[in-house]
Write a protein that holds these residues in place. Structure first.
Motif, PDB file in Angstrom:
ATOM      1  N   ILE A   1      -0.023  -0.225   8.314  1.00 41.33           N
ATOM      2  CA  ILE A   1      -0.490   1.163   8.434  1.00 41.33           C
ATOM      3  C   ILE A   1      -1.116   1.383   9.804  1.00 41.33           C
ATOM      4  N   GLU A   2      -1.932   0.441  10.226  1.00 41.88           N
ATOM      5  CA  GLU A   2      -2.581   0.568  11.530  1.00 41.88           C
ATOM      6  C   GLU A   2      -1.557   0.540  12.661  1.00 41.88           C
TER       7      GLU A   2
ATOM      8  N   LEU B   1       0.849  -1.185   0.000  1.00 43.32           N
ATOM      9  CA  LEU B   1       0.000   0.000   0.000  1.00 43.32           C
ATOM     10  C   LEU B   1       0.882   1.232   0.000  1.00 43.32           C
TER      11      LEU B   1
ATOM     12  N   ASP C   1       1.106  -3.906   4.206  1.00 41.23           N
ATOM     13  CA  ASP C   1      -0.321  -4.196   4.246  1.00 41.23           C
ATOM     14  C   ASP C   1      -1.035  -3.201   5.164  1.00 41.23           C
ATOM     15  N   GLN C   2      -2.357  -3.349   5.254  1.00 39.07           N
ATOM     16  CA  GLN C   2      -3.162  -2.450   6.083  1.00 39.07           C
ATOM     17  C   GLN C   2      -2.785  -2.562   7.557  1.00 39.07           C
TER      18      GLN C   2
ATOM     19  N   GLU D   1      -3.576   1.222  -3.378  1.00 40.13           N
ATOM     20  CA  GLU D   1      -3.069  -0.140  -3.559  1.00 40.13           C
ATOM     21  C   GLU D   1      -2.052  -0.143  -4.701  1.00 40.13           C
TER      22      GLU D   1
ATOM     23  N   VAL E   1      -4.570   6.757   0.574  1.00 40.48           N
ATOM     24  CA  VAL E   1      -4.018   5.398   0.639  1.00 40.48           C
ATOM     25  C   VAL E   1      -4.371   4.711  -0.674  1.00 40.48           C
TER      26      VAL E   1
END
Length: 95
Positions: A62-63, A2, A58-59, A92, A90
């Protein structure tokens, strides 16, 4: 992967303090976030606008970035220099 593009608008004349605070945040991200693959601040031709280019595996990465103690602490140090909330996109990655 991402990609993230964050446009940051700062108060006029806050460049030195903003860049110093961002340098500390960049160092902490690079040292503590294995899911981050790029965290690079860029100046634009407008002295009150910066762009942060970010890349995450990946997400969840980010988190983890947003939840990290260093992001919360050092991000708060940027507050006095900001001229509004960052504009964050954000995306992909393809390929």
């Amino acid at each position: 992967m991402l990609g993230v593009i964050a446009t940051l608008r700062i108060k006029p004349g806050a460049n030195q303090e903003f860049e110093a605070a961002m340098a500390k945040l960049q160092e902490a991200v690079r040292a503590n976030e294995p899911g981050n693959k790029l965290y690079a601040l860029h100046r634009t031709d407008d002295p009150t606008v910066y762009v942060m280019l970010e890349r995450y595996v990946d997400q969840a990465a980010i988190e983890a970035h947003r939840a990290s103690a260093h992001f919360k602490t050092l991000g708060a140090a940027l507050g006095p220099h900001m001229a509004g909330r960052p504009e964050v996109k954000v995306m992909e990655e393809i390929g």
